[in-house]
Design an enzyme around this catalytic site. Structure first.
Site, mmCIF file in Angstrom:
data_model
loop_
_atom_site.group_PDB
_atom_site.id
_atom_site.type_symbol
_atom_site.label_atom_id
_atom_site.label_comp_id
_atom_site.label_asym_id
_atom_site.label_seq_id
_atom_site.Cartn_x
_atom_site.Cartn_y
_atom_site.Cartn_z
ATOM 1 C CE LYS A 76 -3.828 1.878 2.522
ATOM 2 N NZ LYS A 76 -4.781 2.409 3.041
ATOM 3 C CB SER A 151 -8.204 3.569 1.786
ATOM 4 O OG SER A 151 -7.872 3.337 3.598
ATOM 5 C CB SER A 175 -9.208 1.011 5.381
ATOM 6 O OG SER A 175 -9.836 2.314 5.161
HETATM 7 N N1 GLN Z 1 -14.056 4.547 5.354
HETATM 8 C C1 GLN Z 1 -12.798 5.146 6.971
HETATM 9 C C2 GLN Z 1 -13.069 6.712 6.962
HETATM 10 O O1 GLN Z 1 -12.779 6.611 5.527
HETATM 11 C C3 GLN Z 1 -11.960 3.831 7.268
HETATM 12 C C4 GLN Z 1 -10.576 4.281 6.548
HETATM 13 C C5 GLN Z 1 -10.016 3.686 6.686
HETATM 14 O O2 GLN Z 1 -9.909 2.513 7.479
HETATM 15 N N2 GLN Z 1 -8.225 4.331 6.723
HETATM 16 O O3 GLN Z 1 -12.073 7.032 7.362
#
Ligand code: GLN
Length: 484
Positions: A76, A151, A175
């Site tokens: 990532k 994400s 995410s």
């Molecule tokens: N979807 C969640 C957010 O937008 C979690 C994102 C994540 O885990 N990095 O914050």
């Protein structure tokens, strides 16, 4: 070769059936064949990967290979990688070449794993659909008109499409688990503090945790084994020995107690998803588990508490991007104020700005007690709910997401509905617990994930519970048409 799991690939290399160089070339070829459509990689490091593969082959020949030696993986783009662009999905860091490796990067490379590239993600890991990336949305390999989740959508799509056997991700509110569910693969978010955050670009420091994407739980055990461990460079890293995550994979589940929170099966849950989860629970009963109804009474407060804590921490973490120290700098600034304002105004996308504004507001004088402090108190209640439940049960199960992958653009203009798609994953981050999403079936031809939460540092238990299910079912072995 691309249908083999990480464990099978490692065995194949040790037996001399193929080399890491051949395997790496096969992955690079699939990336160039398919990634134009998927957009899961921001950067591919072909020369570096082939050099690492050759070094891995030498290590295998010399007889000092580990279980990850020679295995290609997708990283990532939130993990710093020395000499390689580390963008975090943002225009702000589009020109940032990291001068050092994150601890996770260092550990995977030391284990002999072969990094093939850096994967696309929501900007600064803020999002659930990968649509906030500066590099454009990632497509879901099961249906290119749908999101892969976010994400960490790039790593999830790359593993689901069999471009690589494994990938890394980070999970602040879901995410890893949400994209794993929407792409039909296995995602593991470890206990907070199990994997070092050093060199992992910070979103919300008290929630962020690095983890894995693989096709199977057995593969996740290998990846986590290499990534986990105390790191003195991360003050929140926990000084506790790393378990042998592969040791208990085959332990029978006779007598396992599975908690089923009534709050996870109410309004908002898609009927097709619910049916898949029911069927998975039936499978677990067959494996000898008992299902126990439990309650996590503060579940409804997890999304609101998260959307105070996470933005507050992000507004503080992202203050370092000022046009001076890192990344993007606005052209021809009039003065210092103009340099700050325009660098941040031009360098960040809308979702990141929205979060910074909310967070700065929540932390401002006069509001701190009403919002941030209050959210921290709610967080404690959420954690206590889980700890109480774990006095009664070994693991907690439910759906990972309320619905299957949604269409690209469907929620892009509706942040609240986007935020609610993390309703089942967010509480786990607030409580610092480990959790997994594993493929459990399909609804309307799209994958559904089963969410399994364990007590703090119970990763070995989670992996055992997931592995036994994967031995009894073959959902994890299904691959999207067009990438078979
Ligand atoms: N979807 C969640 C957010 O937008 C979690 C994102 C994540 O885990 N990095 O914050």
């Amino acid at each position: 070769m691309h249908q083999k799991t990480l464990v099978e690939l490692s065995a194949g290399m040790l037996q001399g059936s193929f080399s890491s160089e051949e395997l790496t070339r096969a992955c690079l070829a699939r990336i160039s064949q398919y990634d134009g459509e998927l957009n899961s990689f921001v950067t591919v490091v072909e020369a570096q990967a082939l050099a690492a593969a050759k070094a891995a082959d030498a290590r295998i020949k010399a007889g000092n290979a580990g279980p990850l030696t020679g295995i290609p993986f997708a990283h990532k783009d939130i993990f710093c990688t020395r000499g390689v662009k580390t963008s975090c999905g943002s225009m702000m860091l589009d020109n940032f070449i990291s001068p050092y490796d994150a601890t996770v990067t260092e550990k995977l490379l030391e284990a002999g794993a072969v990094m093939v590239g850096k994967t696309n993600m929501d900007e600064f890991a803020m999002g659930s659909s990968n649509e906030t990336s500066f590099y454009g949305a990632v497509k879901n390999p099961w249906d290119a008109a749908r999101v892969p989740g976010g994400s960490s959508g790039g790593s999830a799509a790359a593993v689901a499409a069999r471009l690589v056997p494994a990938g890394t991700g980070t999970d602040t509110g879901g995410s890893i688990r949400q994209p794993a569910a929407l792409c039909g693969i296995t995602g593991l978010k470890p206990t907070y503090g199990r994997v070092s955050r050093y060199g992992m670009i910070a979103f919300a420091s008290s929630l962020d945790q690095g983890g894995t994407f693989t096709r199977t739980a057995a593969d996740a055990a290998v990846m986590l084994g290499a990534m986990a461990g105390f790191d003195r460079r991360d003050s929140t890293s926990v000084d506790r020995p790393v378990d042998d995550y592969r040791r208990d994979l085959d332990v029978p589940l006779q007598g396992l107690k599975i908690g089923l929170p009534k709050e996870y099966f109410g309004e908002g849950l898609d009927a097709g998803v619910a049916a898949v989860i029911e069927a998975a629970l039936t499978e677990y009963r067959k494996l000898g588990a008992t299902i126990i109804d439990i309650t996590l009474p503060h579940t409804h407060l997890s999304v609101p508490a998260y959307y105070v804590v996470a933005p507050a921490e992000c507004s503080s973490n992202l203050s370092r991007f000022d046009g001076v120290r890192f990344g993007y700098r606005a052209r021809d600034p009039k003065d210092l104020e103009d340099l700050y304002t325009r660098s941040r105004g031009e360098g960040f996308g809308d979702e990141v700005k929205r979060r910074i504004l909310i967070g700065t507001y929540a932390l401002s004088a006069g509001y701190y007690d009403a919002y941030y402090l209050q959210a921290q108190k709610v967080r404690r209640l959420i954690r206590d709910d889980f700890l109480q439940a774990f006095e009664q049960v070994d693991v907690i199960m439910g759906p990972t997401t309320p619905s299957v992958a949604f269409k690209l653009g469907e929620k892009a203009d509706d942040p609240v509905s986007m935020y609610l798609s993390d309703i089942y994953t967010i509480a786990v981050n607030l409580a610092g617990l480990p959790a997994m999403s594993i493929p459990a079936g399909f609804s309307a031809d799209l994958p559904v994930g089963l969410h399994i939460t364990g007590n703090h540092f119970a990763e070995a238990k989670l992996l055992n519970v997931a592995h036994r299910f994967q031995q009894a079912t073959d959902w994890h072995a299904r691959s999207p048409q067009g990438f078979a």
